[in-house]
Scaffold this motif. Structure first.
Motif, PDB file in Angstrom:
ATOM      1  N   LEU A 178       0.770  -1.299   0.056  1.00  0.00           N
ATOM      2  CA  LEU A 178       0.145  -0.030  -0.020  1.00  0.00           C
ATOM      3  C   LEU A 178       0.992   1.241  -0.074  1.00  0.00           C
ATOM      4  O   LEU A 178       1.629   1.421   1.052  1.00  0.00           O
ATOM      5  CB  LEU A 178      -0.981   0.183   1.289  1.00  0.00           C
ATOM      6  CG  LEU A 178      -1.955   1.318   1.424  1.00  0.00           C
ATOM      7  CD1 LEU A 178      -2.729   1.403   0.168  1.00  0.00           C
ATOM      8  CD2 LEU A 178      -2.517   1.090   2.700  1.00  0.00           C
ATOM      9  N   PHE A 179       0.723   2.216  -0.863  1.00  0.00           N
ATOM     10  CA  PHE A 179       1.299   3.448  -0.971  1.00  0.00           C
ATOM     11  C   PHE A 179       0.356   4.450  -0.871  1.00  0.00           C
ATOM     12  O   PHE A 179      -0.547   4.365  -1.516  1.00  0.00           O
ATOM     13  CB  PHE A 179       2.064   3.513  -2.526  1.00  0.00           C
ATOM     14  CG  PHE A 179       3.396   2.420  -2.602  1.00  0.00           C
ATOM     15  CD1 PHE A 179       4.484   2.501  -2.142  1.00  0.00           C
ATOM     16  CD2 PHE A 179       2.614   1.310  -3.231  1.00  0.00           C
ATOM     17  CE1 PHE A 179       5.344   1.532  -2.499  1.00  0.00           C
ATOM     18  CE2 PHE A 179       3.832   0.176  -3.348  1.00  0.00           C
ATOM     19  CZ  PHE A 179       4.935   0.320  -2.940  1.00  0.00           C
ATOM     20  N   ARG A 180       0.906   5.713  -0.534  1.00  0.00           N
ATOM     21  CA  ARG A 180       0.438   7.115  -0.499  1.00  0.00           C
ATOM     22  C   ARG A 180       0.512   7.555  -1.781  1.00  0.00           C
ATOM     23  O   ARG A 180       1.603   7.479  -2.476  1.00  0.00           O
ATOM     24  CB  ARG A 180       0.959   7.778   0.599  1.00  0.00           C
ATOM     25  CG  ARG A 180       0.370   9.340   0.671  1.00  0.00           C
ATOM     26  CD  ARG A 180      -0.928   9.252   1.415  1.00  0.00           C
ATOM     27  NE  ARG A 180      -0.553   9.072   2.783  1.00  0.00           N
ATOM     28  CZ  ARG A 180      -1.796   8.921   3.782  1.00  0.00           C
ATOM     29  NH1 ARG A 180      -2.887   8.938   3.236  1.00  0.00           N
ATOM     30  NH2 ARG A 180      -1.533   8.581   5.104  1.00  0.00           N
ATOM     31  N   LYS A 181      -0.825   8.035  -2.449  1.00  0.00           N
ATOM     32  CA  LYS A 181      -0.605   8.637  -3.796  1.00  0.00           C
ATOM     33  C   LYS A 181      -0.084  10.238  -3.535  1.00  0.00           C
ATOM     34  O   LYS A 181      -0.690  10.832  -2.681  1.00  0.00           O
ATOM     35  CB  LYS A 181      -2.098   8.629  -4.394  1.00  0.00           C
ATOM     36  CG  LYS A 181      -2.197   9.127  -5.720  1.00  0.00           C
ATOM     37  CD  LYS A 181      -3.471   8.447  -6.489  1.00  0.00           C
ATOM     38  CE  LYS A 181      -4.671   9.319  -5.681  1.00  0.00           C
ATOM     39  NZ  LYS A 181      -5.987   8.820  -6.453  1.00  0.00           N
ATOM     40  N   THR A 222     -10.241   5.097   1.186  1.00  0.00           N
ATOM     41  CA  THR A 222      -9.114   6.012   1.705  1.00  0.00           C
ATOM     42  C   THR A 222      -7.980   4.870   2.199  1.00  0.00           C
ATOM     43  O   THR A 222      -8.167   3.808   2.777  1.00  0.00           O
ATOM     44  CB  THR A 222      -9.336   6.997   2.401  1.00  0.00           C
ATOM     45  OG1 THR A 222      -9.821   6.365   3.707  1.00  0.00           O
ATOM     46  CG2 THR A 222     -10.384   7.921   1.905  1.00  0.00           C
ATOM     47  N   VAL A 223      -6.755   5.597   2.131  1.00  0.00           N
ATOM     48  CA  VAL A 223      -5.506   4.899   3.004  1.00  0.00           C
ATOM     49  C   VAL A 223      -6.033   4.465   4.400  1.00  0.00           C
ATOM     50  O   VAL A 223      -5.772   3.381   4.864  1.00  0.00           O
ATOM     51  CB  VAL A 223      -4.454   5.610   3.065  1.00  0.00           C
ATOM     52  CG1 VAL A 223      -3.401   4.918   3.907  1.00  0.00           C
ATOM     53  CG2 VAL A 223      -3.802   5.623   1.582  1.00  0.00           C
ATOM     54  N   GLU A 225      -6.484   1.818  -7.400  1.00  0.00           N
ATOM     55  CA  GLU A 225      -6.554   3.268  -7.199  1.00  0.00           C
ATOM     56  C   GLU A 225      -7.344   3.575  -6.123  1.00  0.00           C
ATOM     57  O   GLU A 225      -8.641   3.470  -6.372  1.00  0.00           O
ATOM     58  CB  GLU A 225      -6.415   4.137  -8.471  1.00  0.00           C
ATOM     59  CG  GLU A 225      -6.531   5.566  -8.308  1.00  0.00           C
ATOM     60  CD  GLU A 225      -6.626   6.454  -9.213  1.00  0.00           C
ATOM     61  OE1 GLU A 225      -6.344   7.734  -9.347  1.00  0.00           O
ATOM     62  OE2 GLU A 225      -7.160   5.694 -10.434  1.00  0.00           O
ATOM     63  N   ASP A 269      -6.693   8.363  -2.073  1.00  0.00           N
ATOM     64  CA  ASP A 269      -5.373   8.854  -1.775  1.00  0.00           C
ATOM     65  C   ASP A 269      -4.266   7.876  -1.613  1.00  0.00           C
ATOM     66  O   ASP A 269      -3.384   8.297  -0.958  1.00  0.00           O
ATOM     67  CB  ASP A 269      -5.347   9.723  -0.280  1.00  0.00           C
ATOM     68  CG  ASP A 269      -5.976   8.632   0.714  1.00  0.00           C
ATOM     69  OD1 ASP A 269      -6.216   7.665   0.210  1.00  0.00           O
ATOM     70  OD2 ASP A 269      -5.743   9.252   1.943  1.00  0.00           O
ATOM     71  N   GLY A 270      -4.429   6.782  -2.328  1.00  0.00           N
ATOM     72  CA  GLY A 270      -3.595   5.765  -2.205  1.00  0.00           C
ATOM     73  C   GLY A 270      -3.636   4.833  -3.693  1.00  0.00           C
ATOM     74  O   GLY A 270      -4.202   4.834  -4.363  1.00  0.00           O
ATOM     75  N   PHE A 324      -2.602   0.622  -4.237  1.00  0.00           N
ATOM     76  CA  PHE A 324      -2.238  -0.654  -3.769  1.00  0.00           C
ATOM     77  C   PHE A 324      -1.980  -1.733  -4.830  1.00  0.00           C
ATOM     78  O   PHE A 324      -2.588  -1.674  -5.878  1.00  0.00           O
ATOM     79  CB  PHE A 324      -3.522  -1.339  -3.083  1.00  0.00           C
ATOM     80  CG  PHE A 324      -3.095  -2.556  -2.140  1.00  0.00           C
ATOM     81  CD1 PHE A 324      -2.823  -2.671  -0.967  1.00  0.00           C
ATOM     82  CD2 PHE A 324      -3.144  -3.837  -2.938  1.00  0.00           C
ATOM     83  CE1 PHE A 324      -2.616  -3.512  -0.253  1.00  0.00           C
ATOM     84  CE2 PHE A 324      -2.796  -5.056  -2.345  1.00  0.00           C
ATOM     85  CZ  PHE A 324      -2.271  -4.919  -0.672  1.00  0.00           C
ATOM     86  N   LEU A 336       3.327   2.128   2.754  1.00  0.00           N
ATOM     87  CA  LEU A 336       2.680   2.330   3.985  1.00  0.00           C
ATOM     88  C   LEU A 336       2.926   1.089   4.850  1.00  0.00           C
ATOM     89  O   LEU A 336       2.691   1.137   5.977  1.00  0.00           O
ATOM     90  CB  LEU A 336       1.397   3.185   3.739  1.00  0.00           C
ATOM     91  CG  LEU A 336       1.620   4.410   3.179  1.00  0.00           C
ATOM     92  CD1 LEU A 336       0.126   4.867   3.063  1.00  0.00           C
ATOM     93  CD2 LEU A 336       2.323   5.433   4.174  1.00  0.00           C
TER      94      LEU A 336
END
Length: 448
Positions: free
Chosen positions: A48-51, A118-119, A158, A161-162, A164, A395
């Protein structure tokens, strides 16, 4: 949660960028390590990444194109992941051989999906939300299905705000070591924009001395060994152990046994074995097992390289009665696990392989998910957070719904590094409720 709906936007198949050499087109024959797992479901791991917050510095279209191009370049090196299985059968003499056929290479699957979540929707709930399971493809596939289904499927979801990135992979083709080797190579090519990798995979098959590399299974139809089962839903929760807590756990376990041989991993698994057993409220005379899936690469003589691409995994376990496990300390439990690992040396591995060749067994559910079992998988030594795709450090790491059972614990490195660990624990709801008040567990989780 803002939305639990995941919408599939597009899908395609990604092939290796370059044409395979004649040598690479040769069949790759599975070893006994791998053939035993024909009924195992695809494994699933994701990041999982922050966009990036500003659309001026991030375009999802550009990002997906870059992912696809770099995946294609990576598959040139990891070309088995783009291929499919094949079976060769004959009646006289009887023969049934399953192998990987690089010439049949439709590609790895690549999916783009969107979710209104959201994240925070992923990370904030105390239990892993079911939403996470929809971030992965091939939830019902078993390894045998590699004859017709992709051996690797990447789903990029997508979020608001992230981002995956979820990987579903055939466990006969890769274990955790090989999966994270592939992910590191993909990340390397994505970031460099090139086509080369610093650690090329090794495809030469390990073969037991004196035996044919082509293994003939004692069947004439897949119905004789295939077993399918539904995914079950459990409570899944992450428990985070700080570097200081891990150090204390290891020191306590070794001190109680007057040794320095017990590893940090063995100490953490032993703690969870004890805590899960207490949470289950089993009779004191009940026999219980804690099993560990581990790579045999370093234990073989001569050892296999960490770059060996495959699934050379064995399962070992420590046994005890409930009464003995709980009456003794952490060190006693950890030393049982230590002995199980140490005793599974080159000689023991080769004896087990030889026994399997003489009498092949395809694992079924009863072999994999027994009652009153604690099963540890994955490893905090995998460099999961080193895999970046232009979005900075991930994250979190999450897994899908496959191969879950009551008592399954999945080991991950802690995001902060330094030897910290994050452990995904999978339990029946009543056991999860009980373990949250376990004083021994909570005493270590409170150490920062």
């Amino acid at each position: 949660m803002s939305s639990t709906l995941v919408n599939l936007i597009s899908e395609c198949f990604i092939k290796p960028l370059d044409e395979l050499s004649p040598e690479a087109k040769q069949p790759i024959h599975f070893t006994p390590f791998e053939l035993a797992w024909l009924n195992f479901k695809y494994s699933q791991r994701g990041l999982l990444f922050r966009k990036p917050p500003s659309p001026d510095c991030f375009s999802i279209t550009t990002f997906l194109n870059h992912l696809q191009h770099s995946l294609s370049a990576t598959l040139t090196h990891f070309y088995p992941l783009a291929s499919r299985f094949a079976t060769r059968k004959q009646e006289n003499p009887p023969s049934y051989v399953i192998y990987l056929d690089p010439e049949n290479s439709p590609g790895a699957k690549f999916i783009y999906a969107k979710a209104g979540a959201t994240v925070s929707d992923v990370l904030d709930p105390p239990d892993v939300p079911l939403l996470v399971h929809s971030f992965f493809d091939l939830n019902n596939a078993i390894c045998y299905d590699g004859h017709t289904l992709p051996l690797l499927s990447i789903q990029v979801t997508e979020l608001v705000d992230g981002i995956f990135i979820g990987c579903s992979f055939n466990h006969m083709v890769t274990d955790g070591t090989s999966l994270w080797h592939f992910m590191a190579a993909w990340s390397e090519i994505f970031r460099s924009g090139g086509q080369s990798v610093s650690r090329p995979p090794v495809f030469k098959r390990w073969v037991l001395d004196g035996y044919d590399p082509i293994i003939n299974l004692p069947y004439n139809h897949q119905d004789q060994f295939i077993e399918r089962f539904e995914n079950q839903t459990f409570k899944e929760r992450f428990f985070s152990f700080s570097t200081t807590a891990i150090s204390k756990l290891k020191a306590t376990a070794n001190s109680e046994c007057n040794t320095q041989k017990i590893s940090s991993l063995q100490a953490v698994i032993a703690l969870l074995w004890r805590c899960i057993t207490r949470a289950r409220c089993l009779p004191y005379d009940c026999e219980i097992t804690c099993s560990l899936m581990f790579s045999t690469r370093a234990r073989l003589n001569p050892p296999l390289s960490d770059d060996y691409f495959g699934n050379p995994v064995h399962i070992v376990g420590g046994k005890a009665t409930v009464g003995d496990l709980l009456a003794h300390g952490l060190g006693w439990a950890a030393f049982r696990l230590h002995e199980a690992v140490i005793n599974h040396d080159d000689k023991a591995i080769k004896e087990e392989v030889e026994s399997w060749i003489k009498s092949p067994v395809i694992y079924k559910r009863i072999h994999l998910f027994g009652a009153n079992l604690v099963r540890a998988a994955s490893s905090p030594r995998f460099d999961m957070y080193g895999c970046e795709f232009g979005l900075g450090k991930a994250l979190a790491v999450r897994s899908g719904c496959t191969n879950k059972c009551d008592g399954k614990i999945t080991m991950h490195p802690g995001r902060e590094g330094g030897g910290s660990m994050d452990v995904e624990v999978c339990l029946m709801p009543e056991y999860m409720k009980n373990i949250q008040s376990d004083q021994e567990l909570m005493s270590y989780l409170m150490i920062y």
